[in-house]
Design a protein around this motif. Structure first.
Motif, short mmCIF file in Angstrom:
data_model
loop_
_atom_site.label_atom_id
_atom_site.label_comp_id
_atom_site.label_asym_id
_atom_site.label_seq_id
_atom_site.Cartn_x
_atom_site.Cartn_y
_atom_site.Cartn_z
N ASN A 1 0.80 -1.22 0.00
CA ASN A 1 0.00 0.00 0.00
C ASN A 1 0.83 1.27 0.00
N GLY A 2 2.11 1.20 0.38
CA GLY A 2 2.95 2.38 0.42
C GLY A 2 2.71 3.20 1.68
N GLY A 3 3.22 4.43 1.68
CA GLY A 3 3.07 5.31 2.83
C GLY A 3 4.14 5.04 3.88
N THR A 4 3.73 4.96 5.14
CA THR A 4 4.68 4.74 6.24
C THR A 4 4.23 3.56 7.09
N VAL A 5 5.19 3.00 7.86
CA VAL A 5 4.87 1.93 8.78
C VAL A 5 5.69 2.15 10.05
N ARG B 1 -10.30 6.55 14.23
CA ARG B 1 -9.79 5.25 13.79
C ARG B 1 -8.27 5.25 13.83
N PRO B 2 -7.67 5.02 15.00
CA PRO B 2 -6.20 5.01 15.11
C PRO B 2 -5.58 4.00 14.15
N GLY B 3 -4.54 4.46 13.45
CA GLY B 3 -3.83 3.59 12.52
C GLY B 3 -4.49 3.45 11.16
N ALA B 4 -5.70 3.99 11.01
CA ALA B 4 -6.42 3.84 9.73
C ALA B 4 -5.80 4.72 8.66
N GLN B 5 -5.99 4.32 7.41
CA GLN B 5 -5.47 5.07 6.26
C GLN B 5 -6.55 5.20 5.20
N ILE B 6 -6.67 6.40 4.61
CA ILE B 6 -7.65 6.66 3.56
C ILE B 6 -6.91 7.26 2.36
N VAL B 7 -7.13 6.69 1.20
CA VAL B 7 -6.53 7.17 -0.05
C VAL B 7 -7.51 8.13 -0.73
N ALA B 8 -6.99 9.26 -1.24
CA ALA B 8 -7.86 10.24 -1.87
C ALA B 8 -7.07 11.09 -2.86
N GLU B 9 -7.79 11.93 -3.58
CA GLU B 9 -7.20 12.84 -4.57
C GLU B 9 -7.87 14.20 -4.44
N PHE B 10 -7.04 15.27 -4.43
CA PHE B 10 -7.58 16.61 -4.23
C PHE B 10 -6.87 17.61 -5.13
N ASP C 1 -1.99 8.54 17.92
CA ASP C 1 -1.62 7.82 19.13
C ASP C 1 -0.15 7.43 19.16
N ASP C 2 0.57 7.66 18.06
CA ASP C 2 2.00 7.33 18.02
C ASP C 2 2.75 8.47 18.70
N PRO C 3 3.45 8.21 19.81
CA PRO C 3 4.14 9.29 20.52
C PRO C 3 5.22 9.98 19.70
N ALA C 4 5.74 9.30 18.67
CA ALA C 4 6.78 9.91 17.84
C ALA C 4 6.20 10.86 16.80
#
Length: 460
Positions: free
Chosen positions: A58-62, A184-193, A214-217
């Motif tokens: 899916n890409g993005g970050t982990v 929705r912690p940790g959720a990801q939504i793909v979109a175009e703007f 919720d990620d302290p970093a």
């Protein structure tokens, strides 16, 4: 330690801390994901491997924490964070990652802040834009790529939200996405703007928003996106061009069918009728001769000859339309002057012709001839012009033509109202374009019409 891996797990570069942090050599790490997975605690392995597979897909970050087993049997807690850079047309996608040993202080704020600083340092040089917003959607961080996308300096974003750069409908949709992500912690939504650039143009961006509040970093919603304006514009142009091509093809087929029908009608209503009338005159001649009426027979023969002469002339014109023999025999100048003479004879307009054309390859002469003929057909049918000027000559390595009239004209900003005129001009334009040339139409109501065209010539 820092690393840069390919998506198959083989390494492009890995920091020298690999042995002290992960307990393996750089060569072992570079071999792929097997060594990485083998080091993992059995209770963590399935979860982390599945998360990594989803990240690569899916890409993005982990971001994840897990336990590993060192060669001497000791257990160690690892905090790992990675970003997938999608690459470009000539670049492969790469995984940029950070691994921190958090065994002693894995839950401390200090470690989280350290990882956050390292993570931000990593995304500073990411190929895609990265923006982090808080719960209210206010920008708390953006990498330099974000500024380049919208043409604004980093300080412009202080206290602002990306929604400020969106049109109302896009902003409303983006606000709904942010509202949905908050719960929705940790959720990801793909979109175009669309985002407004500093120069006033709109940039189309596509990417994903991930809830890491919720990620302290991080403590924010991370927006990863890239500018796809040129891709979307090219796709739109290709669709429009294909639609125009299909419409033009259909119009050309209809025009050819109409031309065939017109030729068949002219042959039936004119030439065949004239031949039939001549046959009747010859029958009359036979009767007059049997009756020894020579004067009547001569009159019938003269009538048949006149009828056949007219039919011959009409058939010659029709044949010339199908394949201009004069063009092949005498060249472009003679063929164009013949077209001009026909226009003057049919409409009474004063036609001025000046050509400085030598002999050219057959396809070039035919294309120019058809273009001039199409322009004169429009003059004959629609312009009601009193004066027509035709100019043909070489210019800038090509053959340049101009047909101008002082007729009724039309609004050049939109297609002519008469469908056959629009089809004819578009057909001529597409023929020239296929040969590397061009055609331009200038007109206004009451101010006549000027058609200019250009076709490149072979070097020899």
């Amino acid at each position: 330690m820092l690393y840069i891996d390919r998506v198959d797990g083989t390494s492009v570069w890995v920091g020298p801390q690999i042995e002290s942090v992960f307990g393996c050599t750089a060569e072992e790490w570079s071999s792929g994901y097997d060594v990485w997975a083998a080091r993992m605690h059995p209770e963590d392995r399935d979860r982390v491997v599945a998360s990594n597979a989803a990240f690569l897909r899916n890409g993005g970050t982990v971001s994840d924490e897990y336990r590993i087993a060192l060669p001497d049997g000791r257990m160690r807690w690892i905090h790992e964070r990675a970003l997938l850079s999608p690459g470009g047309p000539d670049q492969e996608p790469l995984v940029h990652g950070i691994i921190v040993d958090v065994t002693e202080e894995r839950t401390s704020l200090e470690i989280a802040e350290r990882a956050g600083r390292l993570f931000k340092a990593l995304v500073e040089h990411a190929g895609e834009a990265v923006t982090i917003v808080n719960e209210q959607g206010i920008v708390v961080y953006q990498n330099p790529t974000m500024g380049r996308v919208v043409g604004r300096p980093p300080e412009w974003f202080e206290g602002r939200t990306p929604l400020d750069l969106m049109p109302p409908d896009d902003a409303a949709r983006a606000a709904e996405i942010l509202t949905e992500l908050r719960g929705r912690p940790g959720a990801q939504i793909v979109a175009e703007f669309r985002l407004r650039h500093r120069d006033g143009s709109w940039r189309v961006v596509a990417g994903a928003a991930t809830n890491l509040l919720d990620d302290p970093a991080v403590r924010g919603i991370v927006l990863n996106y890239r500018d796809v304006t040129q891709e979307r514009d090219m796709s739109r142009r290709l669709r429009d061009a294909e639609q125009r091509r299909q419409a033009l093809l259909e119009s050309m087929v209809r025009a050819e069918d109409e031309a065939r029908g017109r030729i068949a009608a002219e042959l039936h209503d004119d030439t065949i009728q004239a031949m039939t009338a001549s046959l009747l005159e010859l029958d009359r001649t036979d009767r007059h001769l049997r009756q020894d009426d020579v004067a009547a027979a001569r009159e019938a023969i003269a009538g048949a000859r006149r009828t056949l002469a007219e039919a011959t002339e009409r058939t010659r014109r029709l044949t010339f339309e199908l394949r201009p023999q004069l063009l092949e025999a005498a060249g472009l100048s003679a063929a164009v002057r013949d077209l001009a003479a026909g226009l003057a004879r049919d409409t009474g307009a004063e036609v001025s012709v000046r050509t400085r054309a030598r002999r050219y390859p057959g396809e070039v002469e035919t294309l120019v001839y058809r273009t001039v003929r199409e322009a004169l057909i429009n003059v004959r049918r629609h312009a009601r012009a009193k004066h027509v000027v035709i100019r043909i000559g070489e210019r800038r390595g090509g053959l340049h033509g101009r047909v101008a009239d002082d007729g009724r004209g039309f609004r050049a900003s939109r297609p002519p109202a008469r469908r056959e005129m629009h089809i004819g001009l578009e057909t001529a334009r597409e023929r020239l374009r296929a040969a590397g040339g061009s055609l331009d139409v200038t007109s206004a109501p009451g101010q006549g019409t000027t058609i200019e065209f250009h076709i490149p010539l072979p070097e020899s």
